[in-house]
Scaffold this motif. Structure first.
Motif, PDB file in Angstrom:
ATOM      1  N   ARG A 120     -72.249 -43.883  60.645  1.00  0.00           N
ATOM      2  CA  ARG A 120     -73.563 -44.114  61.266  1.00  0.00           C
ATOM      3  C   ARG A 120     -73.832 -43.046  62.312  1.00  0.00           C
ATOM      4  O   ARG A 120     -73.021 -42.807  63.193  1.00  0.00           O
ATOM      5  CB  ARG A 120     -73.625 -45.485  61.925  1.00  0.00           C
ATOM      6  CG  ARG A 120     -73.519 -46.602  60.925  1.00  0.00           C
ATOM      7  CD  ARG A 120     -73.845 -47.908  61.556  1.00  0.00           C
ATOM      8  NE  ARG A 120     -73.564 -48.997  60.637  1.00  0.00           N
ATOM      9  CZ  ARG A 120     -73.705 -50.253  60.951  1.00  0.00           C
ATOM     10  NH1 ARG A 120     -74.121 -50.601  62.139  1.00  0.00           N
ATOM     11  NH2 ARG A 120     -73.435 -51.192  60.075  1.00  0.00           N
ATOM     12  N   ARG A 121     -74.999 -42.420  62.212  1.00  0.00           N
ATOM     13  CA  ARG A 121     -75.422 -41.465  63.222  1.00  0.00           C
ATOM     14  C   ARG A 121     -75.966 -42.224  64.428  1.00  0.00           C
ATOM     15  O   ARG A 121     -76.442 -43.343  64.296  1.00  0.00           O
ATOM     16  CB  ARG A 121     -76.523 -40.543  62.679  1.00  0.00           C
ATOM     17  CG  ARG A 121     -76.062 -39.671  61.532  1.00  0.00           C
ATOM     18  CD  ARG A 121     -77.198 -38.856  60.958  1.00  0.00           C
ATOM     19  NE  ARG A 121     -78.268 -39.760  60.526  1.00  0.00           N
ATOM     20  CZ  ARG A 121     -79.544 -39.428  60.441  1.00  0.00           C
ATOM     21  NH1 ARG A 121     -79.948 -38.219  60.754  1.00  0.00           N
ATOM     22  NH2 ARG A 121     -80.449 -40.299  60.043  1.00  0.00           N
ATOM     23  N   VAL A 122     -75.888 -41.578  65.581  1.00  0.00           N
ATOM     24  CA  VAL A 122     -76.356 -42.215  66.814  1.00  0.00           C
ATOM     25  C   VAL A 122     -77.399 -41.310  67.468  1.00  0.00           C
ATOM     26  O   VAL A 122     -77.177 -40.109  67.619  1.00  0.00           O
ATOM     27  CB  VAL A 122     -75.183 -42.452  67.796  1.00  0.00           C
ATOM     28  CG1 VAL A 122     -75.680 -43.071  69.086  1.00  0.00           C
ATOM     29  CG2 VAL A 122     -74.116 -43.320  67.159  1.00  0.00           C
ATOM     30  N   ALA A 123     -78.542 -41.882  67.825  1.00  0.00           N
ATOM     31  CA  ALA A 123     -79.561 -41.164  68.589  1.00  0.00           C
ATOM     32  C   ALA A 123     -79.242 -41.369  70.066  1.00  0.00           C
ATOM     33  O   ALA A 123     -79.014 -42.488  70.512  1.00  0.00           O
ATOM     34  CB  ALA A 123     -80.950 -41.704  68.278  1.00  0.00           C
ATOM     35  N   VAL A 124     -79.203 -40.259  70.814  1.00  0.00           N
ATOM     36  CA  VAL A 124     -78.865 -40.304  72.236  1.00  0.00           C
ATOM     37  C   VAL A 124     -79.965 -39.619  73.024  1.00  0.00           C
ATOM     38  O   VAL A 124     -80.445 -38.555  72.632  1.00  0.00           O
ATOM     39  CB  VAL A 124     -77.515 -39.598  72.503  1.00  0.00           C
ATOM     40  CG1 VAL A 124     -77.201 -39.566  73.986  1.00  0.00           C
ATOM     41  CG2 VAL A 124     -76.399 -40.277  71.738  1.00  0.00           C
ATOM     42  N   SER A 125     -80.354 -40.231  74.135  1.00  0.00           N
ATOM     43  CA  SER A 125     -81.286 -39.576  75.051  1.00  0.00           C
ATOM     44  C   SER A 125     -80.669 -39.573  76.442  1.00  0.00           C
ATOM     45  O   SER A 125     -80.019 -40.539  76.840  1.00  0.00           O
ATOM     46  CB  SER A 125     -82.648 -40.271  75.069  1.00  0.00           C
ATOM     47  OG  SER A 125     -82.545 -41.526  75.695  1.00  0.00           O
ATOM     48  N   VAL A 126     -80.856 -38.464  77.154  1.00  0.00           N
ATOM     49  CA  VAL A 126     -80.394 -38.331  78.532  1.00  0.00           C
ATOM     50  C   VAL A 126     -81.547 -37.736  79.327  1.00  0.00           C
ATOM     51  O   VAL A 126     -82.131 -36.727  78.917  1.00  0.00           O
ATOM     52  CB  VAL A 126     -79.150 -37.423  78.643  1.00  0.00           C
ATOM     53  CG1 VAL A 126     -78.669 -37.343  80.079  1.00  0.00           C
ATOM     54  CG2 VAL A 126     -78.031 -37.919  77.734  1.00  0.00           C
ATOM     55  N   GLU A 127     -81.907 -38.366  80.431  1.00  0.00           N
ATOM     56  CA  GLU A 127     -82.990 -37.898  81.297  1.00  0.00           C
ATOM     57  C   GLU A 127     -82.480 -37.691  82.719  1.00  0.00           C
ATOM     58  O   GLU A 127     -81.619 -38.425  83.178  1.00  0.00           O
ATOM     59  CB  GLU A 127     -84.116 -38.931  81.383  1.00  0.00           C
ATOM     60  CG  GLU A 127     -84.932 -39.099  80.146  1.00  0.00           C
ATOM     61  CD  GLU A 127     -86.043 -40.107  80.369  1.00  0.00           C
ATOM     62  OE1 GLU A 127     -87.131 -39.869  79.833  1.00  0.00           O
ATOM     63  OE2 GLU A 127     -85.828 -41.116  81.070  1.00  0.00           O
ATOM     64  N   VAL A 128     -83.049 -36.691  83.384  1.00  0.00           N
ATOM     65  CA  VAL A 128     -82.776 -36.467  84.801  1.00  0.00           C
ATOM     66  C   VAL A 128     -84.080 -36.697  85.542  1.00  0.00           C
ATOM     67  O   VAL A 128     -85.109 -36.108  85.212  1.00  0.00           O
ATOM     68  CB  VAL A 128     -82.264 -35.033  85.057  1.00  0.00           C
ATOM     69  CG1 VAL A 128     -82.099 -34.783  86.544  1.00  0.00           C
ATOM     70  CG2 VAL A 128     -80.954 -34.807  84.333  1.00  0.00           C
ATOM     71  N   LEU A 129     -84.040 -37.582  86.539  1.00  0.00           N
ATOM     72  CA  LEU A 129     -85.224 -37.894  87.333  1.00  0.00           C
ATOM     73  C   LEU A 129     -84.968 -37.545  88.784  1.00  0.00           C
ATOM     74  O   LEU A 129     -83.856 -37.681  89.289  1.00  0.00           O
ATOM     75  CB  LEU A 129     -85.558 -39.380  87.233  1.00  0.00           C
ATOM     76  CG  LEU A 129     -85.940 -39.897  85.854  1.00  0.00           C
ATOM     77  CD1 LEU A 129     -84.757 -40.543  85.197  1.00  0.00           C
ATOM     78  CD2 LEU A 129     -87.074 -40.866  85.973  1.00  0.00           C
ATOM     79  N   GLU A 130     -86.017 -37.092  89.432  1.00  0.00           N
ATOM     80  CA  GLU A 130     -86.010 -36.882  90.876  1.00  0.00           C
ATOM     81  C   GLU A 130     -87.124 -37.769  91.422  1.00  0.00           C
ATOM     82  O   GLU A 130     -88.297 -37.466  91.249  1.00  0.00           O
ATOM     83  CB  GLU A 130     -86.243 -35.414  91.218  1.00  0.00           C
ATOM     84  CG  GLU A 130     -86.026 -35.084  92.664  1.00  0.00           C
ATOM     85  CD  GLU A 130     -85.991 -33.586  92.911  1.00  0.00           C
ATOM     86  OE1 GLU A 130     -85.490 -33.200  93.973  1.00  0.00           O
ATOM     87  OE2 GLU A 130     -86.474 -32.801  92.067  1.00  0.00           O
ATOM     88  N   GLY A 131     -86.736 -38.902  92.004  1.00  0.00           N
ATOM     89  CA  GLY A 131     -87.732 -39.916  92.344  1.00  0.00           C
ATOM     90  C   GLY A 131     -88.256 -40.512  91.043  1.00  0.00           C
ATOM     91  O   GLY A 131     -87.488 -40.937  90.195  1.00  0.00           O
ATOM     92  N   ASP A 132     -89.572 -40.495  90.871  1.00  0.00           N
ATOM     93  CA  ASP A 132     -90.188 -40.992  89.635  1.00  0.00           C
ATOM     94  C   ASP A 132     -90.551 -39.871  88.671  1.00  0.00           C
ATOM     95  O   ASP A 132     -91.165 -40.119  87.638  1.00  0.00           O
ATOM     96  CB  ASP A 132     -91.462 -41.786  89.967  1.00  0.00           C
ATOM     97  CG  ASP A 132     -91.154 -43.087  90.685  1.00  0.00           C
ATOM     98  OD1 ASP A 132     -90.033 -43.605  90.507  1.00  0.00           O
ATOM     99  OD2 ASP A 132     -92.018 -43.582  91.427  1.00  0.00           O
ATOM    100  N   VAL A 133     -90.195 -38.633  89.005  1.00  0.00           N
ATOM    101  CA  VAL A 133     -90.572 -37.466  88.200  1.00  0.00           C
ATOM    102  C   VAL A 133     -89.422 -37.075  87.288  1.00  0.00           C
ATOM    103  O   VAL A 133     -88.292 -36.869  87.746  1.00  0.00           O
ATOM    104  CB  VAL A 133     -90.947 -36.281  89.117  1.00  0.00           C
ATOM    105  CG1 VAL A 133     -91.294 -35.056  88.300  1.00  0.00           C
ATOM    106  CG2 VAL A 133     -92.094 -36.660  90.038  1.00  0.00           C
TER     107      VAL A 133
END
Length: 109
Positions: free
Chosen positions: A41-54
């Motif tokens: 099974r393949r896995v979809a991954v998301s990673v986000e960097v936020l500074e405050g709400d941006v």
């Protein structure tokens, strides 16, 4: 920062972004452990960097399926973000999520 607005109408499109003088950058290098990933099974991954709400950066990718006999942990390294240099300390939040892309069904063609 350079920006060009483009309209794709088929074929090949070449875009010359022009000249850009590099500024100072800071690098954030992340790793992530996916625990108990099922075989085939393949896995979809998301990673986000936020500074405050941006949102300052995001990465979205698919991790290929492993072919082992049982569920296993997978370590992802080198999830890198380049952020403009700042004079003051930065308070960042790193957020990630993962989901299977397949349910494990097989189809004979």
């Amino acid at each position: 920062m350079l920006e060009r607005k483009l309209t794709l109408e088929g074929g090949t499109l070449y875009c010359d972004l022009g000249s850009l003088e590099p500024g100072g950058w800071q690098t954030l290098d992340c790793s992530l452990r996916l625990a108990g990933v099922l075989p085939e099974r393949r896995v979809a991954v998301s990673v986000e960097v936020l500074e405050g709400d941006v949102v300052r950066g995001s990465r979205i990718f698919a991790v290929p399926a492993h072919h082992g006999p049982a569920a296993t942990d997978l370590v992802l390294r080198g999830i890198r973000f380049y952020l403009p240099e700042s004079c003051s300390p930065r308070r960042l939040t790193v957020r990630s999520d993962a989901h299977y892309l397949e349910q494990g069904e097989r189809c004979l063609l």
